[in-house]
Design an enzyme around this catalytic site. Structure first.
Site, mmCIF file in Angstrom:
data_model
loop_
_atom_site.group_PDB
_atom_site.id
_atom_site.type_symbol
_atom_site.label_atom_id
_atom_site.label_comp_id
_atom_site.label_asym_id
_atom_site.label_seq_id
_atom_site.Cartn_x
_atom_site.Cartn_y
_atom_site.Cartn_z
ATOM 1 N N CYS A 1 87.696 -64.488 10.668
ATOM 2 C CA CYS A 1 86.347 -63.966 10.916
ATOM 3 C C CYS A 1 86.043 -62.772 10.019
ATOM 4 C CB CYS A 1 86.176 -63.603 12.382
ATOM 5 S SG CYS A 1 87.512 -62.604 13.012
ATOM 6 N N GLU B 1 78.744 -67.835 6.876
ATOM 7 C CA GLU B 1 80.198 -67.856 6.987
ATOM 8 C C GLU B 1 80.690 -69.248 6.572
ATOM 9 O OE1 GLU B 1 81.617 -67.378 11.067
ATOM 10 O OE2 GLU B 1 83.157 -66.040 10.281
ATOM 11 N N GLY C 1 84.455 -66.402 18.586
ATOM 12 C CA GLY C 1 84.075 -67.680 17.981
ATOM 13 C C GLY C 1 82.820 -67.515 17.155
ATOM 14 N N SER C 2 82.062 -68.573 17.049
ATOM 15 C CA SER C 2 80.899 -68.557 16.161
ATOM 16 C C SER C 2 79.740 -67.753 16.773
ATOM 17 C CB SER C 2 80.438 -69.987 15.890
ATOM 18 O OG SER C 2 80.054 -70.601 17.096
ATOM 19 N N THR C 3 78.914 -67.211 15.893
ATOM 20 C CA THR C 3 77.762 -66.424 16.348
ATOM 21 C C THR C 3 76.810 -67.298 17.170
ATOM 22 O OG1 THR C 3 77.952 -64.826 14.571
ATOM 23 C CG2 THR C 3 75.748 -65.096 15.506
ATOM 24 N N LYS D 1 90.517 -70.285 28.075
ATOM 25 C CA LYS D 1 90.310 -71.615 27.493
ATOM 26 C C LYS D 1 90.616 -71.562 25.997
ATOM 27 C CE LYS D 1 87.088 -73.815 25.546
ATOM 28 N NZ LYS D 1 87.875 -74.552 24.539
HETATM 29 P P1 NAI Z 1 82.964 -72.378 18.229
HETATM 30 O O1 NAI Z 1 82.323 -71.083 18.365
HETATM 31 O O2 NAI Z 1 82.198 -73.605 18.616
HETATM 32 O O3 NAI Z 1 84.327 -72.426 19.079
HETATM 33 C C1 NAI Z 1 85.015 -71.297 19.562
HETATM 34 C C2 NAI Z 1 85.412 -71.530 21.025
HETATM 35 O O4 NAI Z 1 84.249 -71.615 21.844
HETATM 36 C C3 NAI Z 1 86.180 -72.809 21.274
HETATM 37 O O5 NAI Z 1 87.155 -72.564 22.273
HETATM 38 C C4 NAI Z 1 85.110 -73.749 21.815
HETATM 39 O O6 NAI Z 1 85.629 -74.781 22.633
HETATM 40 C C5 NAI Z 1 84.259 -72.812 22.634
HETATM 41 N N1 NAI Z 1 82.870 -73.234 22.844
HETATM 42 C C6 NAI Z 1 82.098 -74.034 22.077
HETATM 43 N N2 NAI Z 1 80.861 -74.166 22.609
HETATM 44 C C7 NAI Z 1 80.846 -73.413 23.728
HETATM 45 C C8 NAI Z 1 79.858 -73.112 24.700
HETATM 46 N N3 NAI Z 1 78.619 -73.587 24.617
HETATM 47 N N4 NAI Z 1 80.181 -72.284 25.720
HETATM 48 C C9 NAI Z 1 81.405 -71.756 25.806
HETATM 49 N N5 NAI Z 1 82.384 -72.020 24.927
HETATM 50 C C10 NAI Z 1 82.115 -72.814 23.893
HETATM 51 O O7 NAI Z 1 83.467 -72.548 16.753
HETATM 52 P P2 NAI Z 1 83.847 -73.905 15.979
HETATM 53 O O8 NAI Z 1 82.856 -74.993 16.233
HETATM 54 O O9 NAI Z 1 85.245 -74.221 16.304
HETATM 55 O O10 NAI Z 1 83.708 -73.460 14.474
HETATM 56 C C11 NAI Z 1 82.438 -73.481 13.826
HETATM 57 C C12 NAI Z 1 82.258 -72.262 12.953
HETATM 58 O O11 NAI Z 1 82.277 -71.093 13.748
HETATM 59 C C13 NAI Z 1 83.350 -72.010 11.934
HETATM 60 O O12 NAI Z 1 83.175 -72.734 10.778
HETATM 61 C C14 NAI Z 1 83.217 -70.546 11.711
HETATM 62 O O13 NAI Z 1 82.206 -70.295 10.791
HETATM 63 C C15 NAI Z 1 82.829 -70.023 13.062
HETATM 64 N N6 NAI Z 1 83.987 -69.500 13.793
HETATM 65 C C16 NAI Z 1 84.193 -68.171 13.785
HETATM 66 C C17 NAI Z 1 85.290 -67.656 14.411
HETATM 67 C C18 NAI Z 1 85.545 -66.210 14.420
HETATM 68 O O14 NAI Z 1 86.651 -65.810 14.731
HETATM 69 N N7 NAI Z 1 84.580 -65.405 14.125
HETATM 70 C C19 NAI Z 1 86.278 -68.495 15.057
HETATM 71 C C20 NAI Z 1 85.945 -69.890 15.067
HETATM 72 C C21 NAI Z 1 84.839 -70.339 14.426
#
Ligand code: NAI
Length: 802
Positions: free
Chosen positions: A300, A397, A244-246, A192
């Site tokens: 990240c 972050e 993704g996010s923590t 996804k």
């Molecule tokens: P997110 O963690 O919500 O999104 C990452 C992925 O997870 C996306 O594909 C999203 O659709 C999916 N997702 C969201 N909620 C989910 C759930 N409950 N179950 C399964 N999948 C789910 O990150 P978002 O909202 O795009 O960004 C928010 C913050 O997160 C950013 O500002 C950043 O600080 C952090 N982040 C960190 C990343 C990293 O590589 N460490 C990458 C993206 C975001």
């Protein structure tokens, strides 16, 4: 302006990359995309679509299917149906497919780069020169692993059907990091993509078709968090890999706790960029540009905390500001742009809000004079100085082009500041002294450390975090292990359910250990033992004890009823004994050998006592094999080496196997001595400190063990033993923030509880999944599997060669 005038002003002219092909590709699809399921395009069951937008101008690029639970179900079924055929292929056949994908990525590289930039907003220079070449490299590298799989991992099987959820910051690169190792090891996949950046994953779907990949091996379902959640919860999925996010990582840990799904998490970071006074400052500044302004800081592992030695802080800040003034921000398809657009309005708002909060906390904000494009989502490169280490901008972050600067005086202070975060993804160390750089690198709690370089990645090197940055590695041999399981373990039978004690009431903080009702000696009771904490025998806080009975019901003795407070004391003692990790491996081996020697001397009496619970035959076997097992880990102590990776740069990456820290171990019920030592010994051998909860069936083993270790020169606190009700002590350990890992080897309910309760600070969890392990079979119950869980890999990148 004439050419002569241009030479005088040295202004950049526009250098736009042509988007014609990418636009034509979108047009060919009618500006509307379906899911890629079972080798073809499928319209979404609910008929819903959402828009994906070009962040450089806010315009809609296309609409994309919104995945529902029904779409996920169809994709999981397709992946399940393809699974046996895909895993039955010869390694060479799978290698050929991966190789074909790598070639096709290269063939379509320009389309992929342009589309990535349009969908994400990152400069074309980066998508063209970094993202897409690395994507191809990942498929080449893993084509190689597919080829070598049976030779290198003869007794492993794939997890099966793998659900992969990726973020928007490196859309196609994260896809490659996930899909390449999964396919190489024989898994089938449902991926996804992030809702902001689905397009290159859809080109990738076409690449799979073009490569003739069997239908259902790769499925792409687009959608938002709800789609991801449906994938996480689907019972047909055997493993979840998430970046993704923590916050979402934590939710996924909790959502998968009651299942046997494998889980790897690559989460957020707040990585330190440490500059010592002897660093080459000009190189450092260029490193910093890559560290925090690469990909608009939406990385990240971005070096978002600048830690400067006080003596050079002023000079460095001046150089950084000069360099910031030359960074060009604007339309990302322009080939001479350094900083492009932020991925979405919501992220832009988030950055603004955090910077405002940082300023309100007392930071000074500096930005160069730049004109931002009138449309689209842009944020200027930003330097926050005078940042207090506890300020929100030093802890959270930001995920934007914002650097938070602080100073330190000594290397020790630098390490303390660097580690003062819940995260542990990456770190940079800049110093011309190899001694300083490596000395500091060794002390940083981070999965990747770049010495005099930054943000280098390669398919051959593991990438992943410590602490709340997640667990598991991606890349190289380390990464492959996330997608396979030992065949015997996958098929091991379930243990019978245990009787679980009621939850523990909160201990009375005032209670002391003087009002015990453990009798010093009572006739007819053979033994009364105590807890073992900090190298000393300790009375339990509760003042209660539990009776221990033989197989025939006879009372054998009493063991203390440990509670949360005892666990707290044990954790404190374990943290104080952290020097055990610094003892040389030879030294640790000597201590282990010595304890085997002492066990051998006491073998008859220990076996005799143990026999009352497990029978004479098992007791004798446990003691004999325990001596052997300790020898094994004494042998391993100085042999569980890391590796030196060879990425295609002028660097080596030293992959060190480091101890995790403090490990809480719930020991198996069925083999009170051998089971405990089979888990505790590998943990100790590599330098962890341990709090062990012995078998509820025979906690009296504690008495034999503390005598053993007291006489074996094991430093106090390296091993602590707390007896009591397993489920209560498990909770106390899993919820304790200073415990770095939980190992739980009991029934299925305990395994699920361990995973659920560890979600708080995302500690590493290792369980037997409630399955029986034959502790008497050295082929299954000792060796690398145990050592791999006792360690985490730190990759230290060091410049090397000409
Ligand atoms: P997110 O963690 O919500 O999104 C990452 C992925 O997870 C996306 O594909 C999203 O659709 C999916 N997702 C969201 N909620 C989910 C759930 N409950 N179950 C399964 N999948 C789910 O990150 P978002 O909202 O795009 O960004 C928010 C913050 O997160 C950013 O500002 C950043 O600080 C952090 N982040 C960190 C990343 C990293 O590589 N460490 C990458 C993206 C975001």
């Amino acid at each position: 302006m004439s050419i002569a005038e241009k030479f005088v002003s040295m202004e950049y002219g526009p250098a736009p990359e042509d988007s014609k092909e990418a636009v034509a590709w979108i047009e060919r699809h009618g500006y509307r995309f379906q899911h890629f399921i079972g080798g073809g395009w499928q319209t979404p069951a609910a008929g819903e679509y959402f828009d994906t937008v070009d962040p450089s101008n806010g315009e809609r690029l296309a609409s994309v299917a919104q995945g529902s639970a029904a779409d996920i179900d169809a994709a999981v079924k397709a992946a399940g149906a393809a699974s046996s055929g895909w895993r039955a292929l010869t390694p060479h056949s799978r290698a050929r497919y991966l190789y074909a994908i790598a070639r096709l990525v290269q063939k379509h590289s320009r389309l992929l780069a342009v589309l990535e930039t349009m969908d994400n907003g990152k400069p074309i220079r980066e998508s063209r020169d970094i993202d897409i070449p690395l994507v191809a490299r990942h498929f080449y590298h893993h084509a190689g692993w597919a080829q070598l799989l049976e030779q290198e991992f003869p007794d492993y099987v794939p997890c099966g059907v793998v659900g992969q959820i990726i973020p928007w910051n490196f859309p196609l690169l994260m896809l490659a990091w996930k899909i390449a190792p999964a396919l190489a090891t024989g898994n089938t996949v449902i991926l996804k993509p992030a809702e902001f950046t689905p397009l290159t994953a859809l080109v990738f779907a076409e690449i799979c078709q073009e490569a003739g990949l069997p239908a259902g091996v790769v499925n792409i379902v687009t959608g938002d968090g709800a789609t991801g959640e449906a994938l996480v919860k689907h019972p047909g999925v055997d493993k979840i890999a998430f970046t993704g996010s923590t916050e979402v990582g934590r939710a996924i840990r909790a959502a998968t706790a009651a299942t046997h799904k494998r889980l790897s998490l690559e989460l957020g970071g707040k990585s330190p960029f440490i500059v010592f006074e002897d660093a080459d400052l000009d190189s450092t500044v260029e490193g910093l540009v890559d560290g925090i302004w690469f990909n608009q800081g939406q990385v990240c592992c971005a070096g978002s905390r600048l830690l400067m030695q006080e003596s050079i802080a002023e000079a460095l800040i001046a150089k950084v500001q000069d360099r910031m003034s030359t960074l060009r921000i604007g339309a990302p398809l322009d080939k001479a742009i350094d900083i492009g657009a932020i991925v979405a309005k919501v992220q832009l708002d988030r950055i603004r809000k955090l910077v405002d909060q940082g300023v309100a906390d007392g930071a000074t904000c500096w930005q160069p004079q730049v004109t931002l494009p009138a449309r689209g989502f842009y944020y200027p490169p930003t330097l926050l100085s005078n940042v207090h280490p506890t300020s929100i901008v030093a802890q959270q972050e930001i995920f934007g082009p914002v650097l938070a600067a602080m100073t330190f005086r000594t290397p020790a202070e630098a390490v303390e500041l660097a580690n003062n975060t819940v995260y542990g993804l990456a770190a940079c160390v800049w110093s011309e002294s190899v001694n300083v750089a490596l000395h500091v690198a060794a002390q940083l709690k981070a999965g990747v450390v770049w010495v005099n370089c930054t943000n280098l990645f390669d398919a051959s090197c593991g990438f992943g975090g410590y602490r709340e940055s997640g667990y598991g590695r991606e890349g190289g041999r380390e990464g492959l292990l996330e997608y396979m399981e030992a065949a015997w373990f996958k098929n091991a039978p379930a243990l019978p359910a245990e009787k679980h004690a009621p939850p523990e009431a909160e201990p009375d903080e005032e209670s002391t250990d003087s009002d015990l009702n453990i009798p010093a000696s009572i006739p007819d009771i053979d033994r009364t033992v105590k807890l073992y904490i900090g190298g000393k025998q300790a009375r339990p806080d509760s003042g209660y004890s539990i009776e221990v009975r033989a197989a025939d019901g006879r009372l054998l003795g009493e063991a203390p009823l440990g509670n949360r407070k005892d666990i707290r004391n044990a954790v404190e003692a374990a943290r104080k004994a952290a020097a055990w990790a610094k003892a040389t491996a030879h030294n640790r081996a000597q201590v282990l050998y010595y304890s085997a020697e002492n066990l051998s001397q006491r073998s008859d009496e220990i076996a005799h006592r143990l026999a009352a619970v497990v029978g004479e035959k098992q007791a004798a076997a446990e003691v004999d094999l325990s001596i052997e097992r300790i020898f094994s880990y004494a042998a391993w102590a100085d042999k569980f080496d890391g590796a030196v990776h060879n990425p295609p740069f002028r660097n080596i990456a030293i992959a060190m196997n480091e101890a995790i820290g403090t490990v809480g171990v719930i020991c198996p019920r069925e083999a009170p001595l051998l089971g405990l030592l089979s888990l505790v010994m590998p943990a100790l051998a590599v330098g962890n400190t341990v709090i062990a909860v012995p078998s509820e069936a025979y906690p009296l083993i504690t008495g034999d063990l503390y005598q053993l270790f007291d006489t074996s020169d094991l430093p106090g606190g390296a091993l602590n033993i707390v007896t009591g009700y397993t489920s209560q002590l498990l909770k106390a350990l899993a919820e304790h923030d200073d415990v770095d890992a939980i190992w739980c080897f009991g029934d299925e309910a305990n395994a699920a509880a361990a995973k659920a309760m560890s979600a708080g600070n995302l500690k590493q969890v290792w369980t037997n999944e409630g399955r029986a392990i034959d502790w008497f079979n050295p082929k299954l119950a000792e060796g690398r599997w145990f050592l791999e869980h006792s360690t985490q890999v730190k990759n230290i990148w060091v410049p090397y060669g000409e």
